[in-house]
Design a protein around this motif. Structure first.
Motif, PDB file in Angstrom:
ATOM      1  N   TRP A  95       7.321  -8.528  10.795  1.00 32.43           N
ATOM      2  CA  TRP A  95       5.639  -8.074  10.000  1.00 32.43           C
ATOM      3  C   TRP A  95       5.341  -6.898  10.717  1.00 32.43           C
ATOM      4  CZ3 TRP A  95       2.187  -6.739  14.100  1.00 32.43           C
ATOM      5  CH2 TRP A  95       2.401  -6.850  15.684  1.00 32.43           C
ATOM      6  N   ILE A  96       5.527  -6.246  11.396  1.00 35.91           N
ATOM      7  CA  ILE A  96       4.600  -4.554  11.275  1.00 35.91           C
ATOM      8  C   ILE A  96       4.810  -3.724   9.853  1.00 35.91           C
ATOM      9  CG2 ILE A  96       4.869  -2.717  12.579  1.00 35.91           C
ATOM     10  CD1 ILE A  96       5.581  -3.942  14.977  1.00 35.91           C
ATOM     11  N   ARG A  97       5.988  -4.187   9.155  1.00 36.61           N
ATOM     12  CA  ARG A  97       6.076  -3.034   8.009  1.00 36.61           C
ATOM     13  C   ARG A  97       5.787  -3.951   6.954  1.00 36.61           C
ATOM     14  NH1 ARG A  97      12.665  -3.189   8.510  1.00 36.61           N
ATOM     15  NH2 ARG A  97      12.913  -2.390  10.487  1.00 36.61           N
ATOM     16  N   TRP A  98       4.256  -5.380   6.982  1.00 40.92           N
ATOM     17  CA  TRP A  98       3.927  -6.130   5.577  1.00 40.92           C
ATOM     18  C   TRP A  98       3.195  -4.915   4.801  1.00 40.92           C
ATOM     19  CZ3 TRP A  98      -1.157  -8.615   6.264  1.00 40.92           C
ATOM     20  CH2 TRP A  98      -1.088  -9.147   4.856  1.00 40.92           C
ATOM     21  N   GLY A  99       3.129  -5.082   3.984  1.00 45.07           N
ATOM     22  CA  GLY A  99       2.377  -4.261   3.177  1.00 45.07           C
ATOM     23  C   GLY A  99       0.950  -4.362   2.907  1.00 45.07           C
ATOM     24  N   GLY A 100       0.645  -5.298   3.745  1.00 43.77           N
ATOM     25  CA  GLY A 100      -1.075  -5.302   3.061  1.00 43.77           C
ATOM     26  C   GLY A 100      -1.535  -5.526   4.266  1.00 43.77           C
ATOM     27  N   TRP A 101      -0.529  -4.633   5.327  1.00 38.53           N
ATOM     28  CA  TRP A 101      -1.844  -4.355   6.370  1.00 38.53           C
ATOM     29  C   TRP A 101      -3.048  -2.896   6.064  1.00 38.53           C
ATOM     30  CZ3 TRP A 101      -2.648  -7.186  10.383  1.00 38.53           C
ATOM     31  CH2 TRP A 101      -1.154  -7.835  11.208  1.00 38.53           C
ATOM     32  N   PRO A 102      -2.346  -2.271   5.423  1.00 37.36           N
ATOM     33  CA  PRO A 102      -3.516  -1.393   4.714  1.00 37.36           C
ATOM     34  C   PRO A 102      -4.981  -1.993   4.715  1.00 37.36           C
ATOM     35  CG  PRO A 102      -1.754  -0.307   3.832  1.00 37.36           C
ATOM     36  CD  PRO A 102      -1.335  -2.041   5.154  1.00 37.36           C
ATOM     37  N   PHE A 103      -4.915  -2.949   3.829  1.00 42.45           N
ATOM     38  CA  PHE A 103      -5.798  -3.553   3.204  1.00 42.45           C
ATOM     39  C   PHE A 103      -6.674  -4.173   4.099  1.00 42.45           C
ATOM     40  CE2 PHE A 103      -8.437  -7.116   1.456  1.00 42.45           C
ATOM     41  CZ  PHE A 103      -9.605  -6.373   0.306  1.00 42.45           C
ATOM     42  N   VAL A 104      -6.072  -4.928   4.923  1.00 45.34           N
ATOM     43  CA  VAL A 104      -6.720  -6.800   5.762  1.00 45.34           C
ATOM     44  C   VAL A 104      -6.808  -5.513   6.386  1.00 45.34           C
ATOM     45  CG1 VAL A 104      -5.896  -8.130   7.313  1.00 45.34           C
ATOM     46  CG2 VAL A 104      -5.098  -8.060   5.275  1.00 45.34           C
ATOM     47  N   PRO A 156      -6.253   1.356  11.460  1.00 47.21           N
ATOM     48  CA  PRO A 156      -7.180   0.643  10.307  1.00 47.21           C
ATOM     49  C   PRO A 156      -7.428   1.308   8.976  1.00 47.21           C
ATOM     50  CG  PRO A 156      -7.828  -0.124  12.451  1.00 47.21           C
ATOM     51  CD  PRO A 156      -6.555   0.510  12.372  1.00 47.21           C
ATOM     52  N   VAL A 157      -6.778   2.768   9.429  1.00 42.40           N
ATOM     53  CA  VAL A 157      -7.810   4.120   8.579  1.00 42.40           C
ATOM     54  C   VAL A 157      -6.754   4.472   7.489  1.00 42.40           C
ATOM     55  CG1 VAL A 157     -10.110   4.219   8.730  1.00 42.40           C
ATOM     56  CG2 VAL A 157      -8.118   5.228  10.734  1.00 42.40           C
ATOM     57  N   ASN A 158      -5.191   3.867   8.024  1.00 41.44           N
ATOM     58  CA  ASN A 158      -4.352   4.679   7.096  1.00 41.44           C
ATOM     59  C   ASN A 158      -4.243   3.850   5.628  1.00 41.44           C
ATOM     60  OD1 ASN A 158      -1.660   5.499   7.212  1.00 41.44           O
ATOM     61  ND2 ASN A 158      -0.672   3.808   6.716  1.00 41.44           N
ATOM     62  N   GLY A 159      -4.424   3.106   5.248  1.00 48.79           N
ATOM     63  CA  GLY A 159      -4.330   3.086   4.309  1.00 48.79           C
ATOM     64  C   GLY A 159      -5.844   4.190   2.755  1.00 48.79           C
ATOM     65  N   VAL A 160      -6.904   4.295   3.809  1.00 51.95           N
ATOM     66  CA  VAL A 160      -7.831   5.172   3.330  1.00 51.95           C
ATOM     67  C   VAL A 160      -7.049   5.988   3.464  1.00 51.95           C
ATOM     68  CG1 VAL A 160     -10.035   6.202   3.341  1.00 51.95           C
ATOM     69  CG2 VAL A 160      -9.666   3.780   3.834  1.00 51.95           C
ATOM     70  N   PHE A 161      -6.374   6.939   4.120  1.00 50.02           N
ATOM     71  CA  PHE A 161      -6.239   8.447   4.690  1.00 50.02           C
ATOM     72  C   PHE A 161      -5.105   8.538   3.267  1.00 50.02           C
ATOM     73  CE2 PHE A 161      -7.138   8.427   9.367  1.00 50.02           C
ATOM     74  CZ  PHE A 161      -8.493   8.910   9.237  1.00 50.02           C
ATOM     75  N   ASN A 162      -4.193   7.548   3.422  1.00 47.78           N
ATOM     76  CA  ASN A 162      -2.825   7.590   2.546  1.00 47.78           C
ATOM     77  C   ASN A 162      -3.511   8.164   1.199  1.00 47.78           C
ATOM     78  OD1 ASN A 162      -1.345   6.367   0.274  1.00 47.78           O
ATOM     79  ND2 ASN A 162      -0.259   6.068   2.320  1.00 47.78           N
ATOM     80  N   LEU A 163      -4.466   7.392   0.202  1.00 48.78           N
ATOM     81  CA  LEU A 163      -4.877   7.599  -1.321  1.00 48.78           C
ATOM     82  C   LEU A 163      -5.835   8.470  -0.380  1.00 48.78           C
ATOM     83  CD1 LEU A 163      -6.557   4.049  -1.376  1.00 48.78           C
ATOM     84  CD2 LEU A 163      -4.700   4.951  -2.422  1.00 48.78           C
ATOM     85  N   LEU A 164      -6.802   9.293   0.559  1.00 48.18           N
ATOM     86  CA  LEU A 164      -7.509  10.374   0.658  1.00 48.18           C
ATOM     87  C   LEU A 164      -6.791  11.384   0.123  1.00 48.18           C
ATOM     88  CD1 LEU A 164     -10.819   9.419   2.241  1.00 48.18           C
ATOM     89  CD2 LEU A 164     -10.388   9.010   0.023  1.00 48.18           C
TER      90      LEU A 164
END
Ligand code: SF4
Length: 457
Positions: A95-104, A156-164
């Motif tokens: 469940w931790i590896r679920w790809g939707g966490w960066p968004f959710v 919670p900001v991993n996805g945004v940091f990943n993109l930037l």
């Protein structure tokens, strides 16, 4: 960086102390009155540091230096890794590896932060930032040994940091040939679990410097700020990047596209907009009248705990259920309208780039919007910096022009990325121009939304 590991670790602990002090000290001070100033009231000082300096400039640092904030300065990451060193060391569950966490995780934190007025009140800061830190430590204790499982999957900001960080002009470059040719040496502990040999970009690396020089093959190196998005965002490379997660993480380009369109340019826009929006006021008046006519009184009740909805009667700042529902509705509606429209224009543009529909082409073209998404987060967050400095009596006449210049620069950068990406697929100039037109339409919508907030309303 490798040679100064001790200094880096010391800096991390100093930041942990400052972070805890800025979170806890405002809790024991009274809330600021209208005479309070940043330099004489700890709550306003903490507010200015967290939301005026910390967040906007951490975002900016992602674009300038990659995720060096995560690897060198982030207190949450340092605490999570420290606890993990002495924790249970369990395997990372599915469940931790679920790809939707960066968004959710980004969406949930953004919405909750607005409902409890996290920019203003120390209690809300403690729940949002402190809660996240405690969760990071619990995850660190339970899973991984000496690792940052929280940072890699759940922050919670991993996805945004990943993109930037895909735009950063520096990264840890791996020379694959030298890596293979060099004799095996003692391994490096990469806390965010990046498989070093297959690392192709900056998005997962926290630039902690521990692997610098490893097997004579890894070095902090300059690169073009377009390289990662243009060269490594395509279909083949997305699959490669999925493998590069060591098989523990499937390719989640879809979630990252959702994060750009519905998150950074949708939800975040709604969260910045609602306090300035005349549409929000009109909806509130209309809904209040309708509820009064239909005798639905409970929606006007405001005896709600502050950690569910803002409740500070002494400050004349209290939300009732209607306020909560409208804020939530406004943010979600903005996300749907902006995200839907952006998805359609990018979808149309990517359709022109080749025969048939391919999701990979769409996800690649969507990444051209990272600069405008990052710029929006910066000018939206720094709006509170400007408000705080204005209330200190500083003249900020240069701000509107600077905002305009930043939006213009980010728009041009996004157009350039779109043009370069389209060149990887298109067989004709017409297709390339068509794809660019789709991106320009999305950019026009985003710029219009910012114009509403800063110049029209
Ligand atoms: S890849 Fe190297 S620099 Fe990046 S986080 Fe891992 S160990 Fe640190």
């Amino acid at each position: 960086m490798h040679a100064h590991g001790r200094a880096i670790r010391t800096t991390q602990w100093i930041i942990v102390l400052v972070y805890v002090a800025l979170m806890v000290l405002p809790l024991i001070a009274p809330l600021p009155d209208r005479h309070a100033r940043i330099l004489n009231h700890i709550t306003l000082f903490a507010q200015f540091m967290f939301w005026g300096i910390w967040w906007p400039f951490v975002l900016l640092s992602m674009v300038l230096f990659g995720r060096i904030w995560c690897g060198v300065l982030c207190p949450e990451g340092a605490l999570s890794e420290f606890v993990s060193r002495h924790g249970r060391g369990g395997a990372i569950p599915r469940w931790i590896r679920w790809g939707g966490w960066p968004f959710v995780a980004f969406a949930g934190t953004t919405i909750y932060g607005q409902l409890v007025s996290v920019y203003q009140y120390p209690g809300a800061v403690l729940v949002v930032l402190g809660g996240s830190t405690v969760a990071a430590m619990i995850v660190g204790y339970l899973y991984g040994r000496d690792k940052r499982v929280w940072c890699k999957y759940l922050c919670p900001v991993n996805g945004v940091f990943n993109l930037l960080s895909r735009l950063a002009p520096v990264h840890m470059k791996v020379d694959a040939a030298a890596y293979v040719a060099s004799p095996r040496t003692q391994g490096v502990n990469c806390a965010p679990l990046v498989p070093l040999r297959h690392m192709v970009g900056a998005s997962d690396c926290h630039v902690c410097g521990r692997c610098e020089g490893y097997r004579g093959a890894i070095a902090l190196s300059p690169r073009s700020p377009t390289e990662e998005v243009v060269m490594f965002g395509g279909p083949g490379e997305q699959a490669l990047s999925g493998q590069a997660h060591g098989g523990i993480h499937h390719n989640n380009s879809g979630w990252y596209s959702a994060l750009i369109a519905f998150g950074m340019l949708g939800l975040a826009m709604g969260a910045f907009h609602w306090t300035a929006s005349p549409w929000f006021v009109a909806a509130k008046i209309g809904a209040a009248q309708w509820l009064a006519e239909h005798d639905i009184a409970w929606m006007f009740r405001d005896d709600i705990p502050w950690f569910i909805l803002t409740h500070y009667p002494d400050q004349n700042d209290v939300f009732n259920w209607l306020d909560g529902a409208l804020i939530l509705g406004y943010i979600l509606a903005t996300a749907l309208v902006m995200g839907g429209a952006i998805s359609l224009t990018i979808g149309a543009g990517s359709r022109l780039l080749g025969k048939g529909w391919t999701a990979a082409r769409y996800h690649h073209l969507m990444q051209s919007l990272i600069p405008i998404g990052g710029c929006g987060l910066f000018i939206g967050l720094s709006a509170s910096t400007v408000t705080l400095l204005r209330s200190e009596g500083l003249r900020m006449a240069w701000v509107p022009t600077t905002r305009m210049a930043m939006l213009a620069g980010a728009t041009a950068w996004s157009c350039w990325l779109a043009w370069r990406i389209s060149g990887r697929y298109a067989h004709s100039l017409f297709a390339r121009v068509g794809a660019l037109a789709g991106v320009v339409a999305a950019l026009a919508l985003v710029n219009y939304a910012w114009a509403l907030m800063f110049w029209i309303w």
